[in-house]
Design a protein around this motif. Structure first.
Motif, PDB file in Angstrom:
ATOM      1  N   SER A 166       0.844  -1.188   0.000  1.00 48.88           N
ATOM      2  CA  SER A 166       0.000   0.000   0.000  1.00 48.88           C
ATOM      3  C   SER A 166       0.882   1.241   0.000  1.00 48.88           C
ATOM      4  N   ASP A 167       0.843   2.006   1.096  1.00 46.01           N
ATOM      5  CA  ASP A 167       1.629   3.229   1.163  1.00 46.01           C
ATOM      6  C   ASP A 167       3.072   2.962   1.574  1.00 46.01           C
ATOM      7  N   ASN A 168       3.935   3.898   1.206  1.00 50.35           N
ATOM      8  CA  ASN A 168       5.272   3.970   1.762  1.00 50.35           C
ATOM      9  C   ASN A 168       5.256   4.982   2.901  1.00 50.35           C
ATOM     10  N   ARG A 169       6.183   4.834   3.829  1.00 55.65           N
ATOM     11  CA  ARG A 169       6.351   5.833   4.881  1.00 55.65           C
ATOM     12  C   ARG A 169       7.725   6.448   4.735  1.00 55.65           C
ATOM     13  N   ILE A 170       7.776   7.767   4.810  1.00 52.50           N
ATOM     14  CA  ILE A 170       9.043   8.480   4.690  1.00 52.50           C
ATOM     15  C   ILE A 170       9.368   9.144   6.025  1.00 52.50           C
ATOM     16  N   TYR A 171      10.628   9.028   6.426  1.00 51.69           N
ATOM     17  CA  TYR A 171      11.139   9.648   7.640  1.00 51.69           C
ATOM     18  C   TYR A 171      12.242  10.621   7.221  1.00 51.69           C
ATOM     19  N   ILE A 172      12.178  11.847   7.719  1.00 49.34           N
ATOM     20  CA  ILE A 172      13.220  12.830   7.448  1.00 49.34           C
ATOM     21  C   ILE A 172      13.740  13.337   8.784  1.00 49.34           C
ATOM     22  N   LEU A 173      14.966  12.988   9.099  1.00 45.85           N
ATOM     23  CA  LEU A 173      15.589  13.384  10.361  1.00 45.85           C
ATOM     24  C   LEU A 173      16.447  14.622  10.102  1.00 45.85           C
ATOM     25  N   VAL A 174      16.039  15.757  10.688  1.00 44.91           N
ATOM     26  CA  VAL A 174      16.695  17.037  10.425  1.00 44.91           C
ATOM     27  C   VAL A 174      17.562  17.430  11.613  1.00 44.91           C
ATOM     28  N   GLU A 175      18.807  17.751  11.319  1.00 51.79           N
ATOM     29  CA  GLU A 175      19.775  18.150  12.341  1.00 51.79           C
ATOM     30  C   GLU A 175      20.001  19.652  12.304  1.00 51.79           C
ATOM     31  N   ASN A 176      19.921  20.285  13.462  1.00 50.46           N
ATOM     32  CA  ASN A 176      20.306  21.684  13.628  1.00 50.46           C
ATOM     33  C   ASN A 176      21.812  21.716  13.874  1.00 50.46           C
ATOM     34  N   MET A 177      22.562  22.304  12.954  1.00 45.19           N
ATOM     35  CA  MET A 177      24.023  22.290  13.048  1.00 45.19           C
ATOM     36  C   MET A 177      24.603  23.619  13.528  1.00 45.19           C
ATOM     37  N   GLY A 178      23.773  24.415  14.194  1.00 48.28           N
ATOM     38  CA  GLY A 178      24.259  25.682  14.736  1.00 48.28           C
ATOM     39  C   GLY A 178      23.666  26.869  13.992  1.00 48.28           C
ATOM     40  N   ARG A 179      23.886  28.061  14.542  1.00 47.47           N
ATOM     41  CA  ARG A 179      23.266  29.261  13.986  1.00 47.47           C
ATOM     42  C   ARG A 179      24.310  30.213  13.430  1.00 47.47           C
ATOM     43  N   ILE A 180      23.931  30.907  12.376  1.00 45.13           N
ATOM     44  CA  ILE A 180      24.838  31.848  11.716  1.00 45.13           C
ATOM     45  C   ILE A 180      24.837  33.186  12.457  1.00 45.13           C
ATOM     46  N   ASN A 181      23.624  33.731  12.702  1.00 49.20           N
ATOM     47  CA  ASN A 181      23.446  34.907  13.555  1.00 49.20           C
ATOM     48  C   ASN A 181      24.180  36.159  13.084  1.00 49.20           C
ATOM     49  N   TYR A 182      24.211  36.382  11.778  1.00 52.00           N
ATOM     50  CA  TYR A 182      24.696  37.668  11.281  1.00 52.00           C
ATOM     51  C   TYR A 182      24.123  37.893   9.891  1.00 52.00           C
ATOM     52  N   GLY A 183      24.141  39.156   9.460  1.00 53.37           N
ATOM     53  CA  GLY A 183      23.683  39.496   8.108  1.00 53.37           C
ATOM     54  C   GLY A 183      22.246  39.084   7.864  1.00 53.37           C
ATOM     55  N   GLN A 184      21.996  38.619   6.670  1.00 49.88           N
ATOM     56  CA  GLN A 184      20.636  38.223   6.293  1.00 49.88           C
ATOM     57  C   GLN A 184      20.182  36.955   7.019  1.00 49.88           C
ATOM     58  N   TYR A 185      21.107  36.260   7.691  1.00 48.47           N
ATOM     59  CA  TYR A 185      20.752  35.033   8.399  1.00 48.47           C
ATOM     60  C   TYR A 185      20.699  35.247   9.919  1.00 48.47           C
ATOM     61  N   ILE A 186      20.500  36.503  10.362  1.00 48.17           N
ATOM     62  CA  ILE A 186      20.450  36.781  11.789  1.00 48.17           C
ATOM     63  C   ILE A 186      19.305  36.013  12.450  1.00 48.17           C
ATOM     64  N   PHE A 187      18.209  35.792  11.715  1.00 50.42           N
ATOM     65  CA  PHE A 187      17.108  34.962  12.195  1.00 50.42           C
ATOM     66  C   PHE A 187      17.177  33.633  11.439  1.00 50.42           C
ATOM     67  N   ASP A 188      17.949  32.735  11.983  1.00 54.41           N
ATOM     68  CA  ASP A 188      18.277  31.485  11.289  1.00 54.41           C
ATOM     69  C   ASP A 188      17.362  30.366  11.774  1.00 54.41           C
ATOM     70  N   LYS A 189      16.171  30.257  11.175  1.00 54.31           N
ATOM     71  CA  LYS A 189      15.213  29.234  11.582  1.00 54.31           C
ATOM     72  C   LYS A 189      15.708  27.849  11.188  1.00 54.31           C
ATOM     73  N   LYS A 190      15.259  26.845  11.935  1.00 50.09           N
ATOM     74  CA  LYS A 190      15.715  25.483  11.720  1.00 50.09           C
ATOM     75  C   LYS A 190      14.551  24.559  11.371  1.00 50.09           C
ATOM     76  N   GLY A 191      14.899  23.442  10.727  1.00 48.72           N
ATOM     77  CA  GLY A 191      13.894  22.461  10.331  1.00 48.72           C
ATOM     78  C   GLY A 191      13.675  22.479   8.827  1.00 48.72           C
ATOM     79  N   ILE A 192      12.571  21.895   8.376  1.00 50.09           N
ATOM     80  CA  ILE A 192      12.174  21.956   6.974  1.00 50.09           C
ATOM     81  C   ILE A 192      11.339  23.210   6.793  1.00 50.09           C
ATOM     82  N   LEU A 193      11.819  24.135   5.973  1.00 49.87           N
ATOM     83  CA  LEU A 193      11.208  25.453   5.840  1.00 49.87           C
ATOM     84  C   LEU A 193      10.519  25.642   4.497  1.00 49.87           C
TER      85      LEU A 193
END
Length: 252
Positions: free
Chosen positions: A73-100
């Motif tokens: 029937s169906d397949n199941r997909i798993y996506i494991l997302v890792e937060n590898m740290g924040r940039i915190n400067y310039g255009q990435y000062i608000f560095d959201k994490k996850g699938i965006l």
């Protein structure tokens, strides 16, 4: 991740989709920062773990060709997302994490996602909420003892063991032979290890987090563990891992 009240750690995304003859082409336009993708047949009562199919990174978000499966029937997909740290400067000062962004399969967005936070709270032997909740779907038995040499699979797994200390002082742990992950002693996050990428080979263990006698070591290994299932305590740092090509700064 912030929308779920989680400021660090990992997030596991789970969804079902109709099996396709060609497997399908998976594309995630925006992921922060690194995602490992797995698939399984949830309705077939398979004993095998979900199968690893590829990795998508923020700096190289290429498509992944999903393999054809024999799911009834169906397949199941798993996506494991890792937060590898924040940039915190310039255009990435608000560095959201996850699938965006939407996750596309052959150009069509996948719907009805389940999001399971993995914040690394309560890493102890009595009640490990990380293992009991988020990883139940991804791996039915993820906690292994380092002293037990047994067959393992290249999916993410937790490994636990004890470091016996006679004299409390600063030390380092060598992760030679391990692949990529995060290490904790007595619930304290030592940091990430990724020897193939470098440059850091050993993780610093400050004396104040240690205690005389047994100290609990927990390792989240994302890929393949050391074949002998051990780590080594050493008295020095080591920044010789990885290649010069891998050590360069990636453009975001």
């Amino acid at each position: 991740m912030e929308s779920l009240g989680q400021m660090f750690g990992f997030m596991l995304y789970v969804s079902d989709y109709k099996a396709k003859a060609n497997g399908g082409l998976l594309f995630i336009p925006k992921v922060h920062d690194r995602a490992q993708v797995f698939i399984s047949c949830p309705s077939d009562n398979y004993e095998e773990n979900p199968k690893y199919v590829g990795t998508v990174a923020r700096w190289s978000n290429t498509s992944i060709r999903l393999p054809h499966t024999q799911c009834t029937s169906d397949n199941r997909i798993y996506i494991l997302v890792e937060n590898m740290g924040r940039i915190n400067y310039g255009q990435y000062i608000f560095d959201k994490k996850g699938i965006l962004s939407p996750v596309y399969l052959d150009g069509e967005p996948l719907q009805k996602w389940k999001m399971l936070p993995i914040p690394f709270h309560n890493l102890n032997e009595d009640r490990n909420s990380v293992i009991s909740e988020a990883y139940t779907d991804l791996r039915k038995s993820v906690q292994k003892k380092l002293k037990n040499k047994r067959n393992y699979h290249p999916e993410p797994a937790f490994y636990s063991g004890h470091l016996t200390v006679d004299e409390i002082k600063d030390t380092f742990l060598s992760f030679h032979g391990w692949s990529k992950g995060v290490a904790f002693i007595n619930g304290f996050n030592l940091g990430r290890f990724w020897p193939s990428f470098g440059p850091q080979c050993n993780l610093y263990v400050p004396a104040p987090i240690l205690q005389e006698g047994k100290n609990l070591l927990v390792i989240l290994e994302l890929e393949a563990p050391n074949a002998e299932l051990f780590v080594t305590s050493v008295d020095h740092p080591d920044f010789t891992c990885g290649s010069s090509a891998n050590s360069r700064v990636h453009q975001i």
